[in-house]
Scaffold this motif. Structure first.
Motif, PDB file in Angstrom:
ATOM      1  N   CYS A   6       0.815  -1.208   0.000  1.00 62.64           N
ATOM      2  CA  CYS A   6       0.000   0.000   0.000  1.00 62.64           C
ATOM      3  C   CYS A   6       0.854   1.264   0.000  1.00 62.64           C
ATOM      4  O   CYS A   6       0.331   2.356   0.266  1.00 62.64           O
ATOM      5  N   THR A   7       2.136   1.112  -0.279  1.00 63.14           N
ATOM      6  CA  THR A   7       3.025   2.281  -0.234  1.00 63.14           C
ATOM      7  C   THR A   7       3.248   2.896  -1.609  1.00 63.14           C
ATOM      8  O   THR A   7       3.278   4.120  -1.746  1.00 63.14           O
ATOM      9  N   LYS A 148     -11.047   8.326   2.781  1.00 56.96           N
ATOM     10  CA  LYS A 148      -9.592   8.426   2.887  1.00 56.96           C
ATOM     11  C   LYS A 148      -8.936   8.868   1.585  1.00 56.96           C
ATOM     12  O   LYS A 148      -7.714   9.014   1.527  1.00 56.96           O
ATOM     13  N   LEU A 150      -8.480   7.187  -1.188  1.00 54.79           N
ATOM     14  CA  LEU A 150      -7.536   6.135  -1.570  1.00 54.79           C
ATOM     15  C   LEU A 150      -7.178   6.256  -3.050  1.00 54.79           C
ATOM     16  O   LEU A 150      -8.052   6.473  -3.893  1.00 54.79           O
ATOM     17  N   CYS A 158      -6.364  -1.681   1.107  1.00 58.48           N
ATOM     18  CA  CYS A 158      -5.474  -0.674   1.682  1.00 58.48           C
ATOM     19  C   CYS A 158      -6.223   0.375   2.500  1.00 58.48           C
ATOM     20  O   CYS A 158      -5.583   1.179   3.189  1.00 58.48           O
ATOM     21  N   VAL A 162      -3.625   2.401   4.993  1.00 58.38           N
ATOM     22  CA  VAL A 162      -3.118   3.751   4.750  1.00 58.38           C
ATOM     23  C   VAL A 162      -3.797   4.749   5.689  1.00 58.38           C
ATOM     24  O   VAL A 162      -4.917   4.541   6.143  1.00 58.38           O
ATOM     25  N   SER A 163      -3.101   5.812   5.963  1.00 55.36           N
ATOM     26  CA  SER A 163      -3.668   6.882   6.778  1.00 55.36           C
ATOM     27  C   SER A 163      -4.469   7.820   5.879  1.00 55.36           C
ATOM     28  O   SER A 163      -4.198   7.945   4.680  1.00 55.36           O
ATOM     29  N   THR A 165      -5.736  10.980   4.020  1.00 57.45           N
ATOM     30  CA  THR A 165      -5.173  12.231   3.505  1.00 57.45           C
ATOM     31  C   THR A 165      -6.242  13.312   3.426  1.00 57.45           C
ATOM     32  O   THR A 165      -5.994  14.388   2.898  1.00 57.45           O
TER      33      THR A 165
END
Length: 313
Positions: A6-7, A148, A150, A158, A162-163, A165
């Motif tokens: 997920c990066t 999020k 995504l 993910c 993931v955090s 945004t």
């Protein structure tokens, strides 16, 4: 989810004709359209105190087929959540909505059939519940991906890694619409179960009419969203690696061919309703028809009257 990346978001996503191919999409859309049309016809027949035996059985077959395929495609989406992108996951969710529209419309039209048979009634409720659970889970994934923001080429799983945004400025309508659809499906399930068990017939016609109009509106909206968003018929919201979802193959033709099975069954049922008399013991009738006697053998109308090869003349 140790094997989940997920990066780094890929520059493009792979196509998936199994869930977003032209044949798959058309089979869901056509089935929902035909089912809602036949549901309306059945309701109109009941208002005129007329029977529609063949249409009722055809509608039940189409509805069973749609709810099973709806559960199946949602199961595939959840099983592949580590590799499936939000674009394909959203299409699956819209197809599940078409499945919901189909079996709710069938429930409105065939409620008396389900009430007369407790096995059919509880079986219908079970499939409705399974479809609801899968659709709500899928809706939560879609909601989290929207909130999020995504990236479109990351796997849908993910959303739990993931955090956030921060949701984009225009995400308010999408978030509200997603919550409304999830809530609406729960309400439809509750009303559907209640509708299966009520004994008061005074409001049934009004419920059927209003319910079918709502189902038509929801089904049309879902179908338009799928057509506009898919690569097969519209413009996808992310770059795809190839045009595999536009290509026709046996795998895309098969869902459309399966739509012919209920039609063949309907023809057989119609012939049975119109032509086949009550059962008669085989040893009590002649095998073929003669000029002086008529039996239960249905002659081919194109080749004339059948004649036994063992008769004289």
């Amino acid at each position: 989810m140790a094997d989940l990346n997920c990066t780094v978001a890929p520059s493009q996503a792979s196509t998936d004709a199994g869930v977003a191919g032209a044949g798959t999409l058309l089979s869901f859309i056509i089935t929902a359209g035909i089912a809602l049309l036949m549901s309306g016809i059945i309701v109109l027949h009941e208002l005129r105190s007329k029977e529609a035996k063949v249409i009722r059985k055809l509608l039940l077959s189409l509805s069973d087929q749609q709810v099973i395929t709806g559960i199946g495609i949602q199961s595939v989406g959840l099983a592949k959540m580590k590799t499936m992108v939000p674009y394909h996951f959203f299409i699956i969710w819209m197809l599940s909505l078409l499945s919901t529209v189909t079996h709710i419309g069938t429930l409105l039209a065939l409620v008396n059939d389900f009430k007369r048979d407790w096995v059919l009634r509880w079986l219908r409720q079970f499939f409705m519940f399974v479809n609801l659970v899968l659709s709500v889970i899928s809706g939560i994934f879609i909601l989290m991906a929207t909130m999020k923001d995504l990236k479109q080429t990351l796997p849908i799983a993910c959303v739990w890694v993931v955090s956030s945004t921060g949701a984009p400025s225009n995400a308010g309508i999408s978030i509200a619409g997603t919550i409304a659809v999830i809530s609406g499906q729960c309400i439809f399930f509750g009303v559907g179960v209640w509708y299966l068990h009520i004994r008061e017939r005074r409001w049934i016609t009004l419920i059927q009419t209003v319910g079918l109009l709502v189902m038509v509106a929801i089904g049309a909206t879902a179908a338009v969203r799928v057509i506009l968003l898919s690569q097969a018929f519209g413009r996808p919201s992310l770059p795809l690696a190839d045009t595999g979802e536009k290509d026709w193959s046996f795998g895309q033709l098969l869902p459309l061919l399966l739509l012919l099975l209920p039609l063949v069954s309907a023809v057989e049922i119609m012939r049975g309703e119109m032509k086949v008399p009550s059962p008669v013991p085989d040893d009590s009738i002649n095998l073929l028809e003669t000029k002086s006697k008529r039996n239960s053998f249905d002659a081919n109308p194109f080749w004339g009257e059948p004649r036994s090869h063992f008769s004289k003349g």
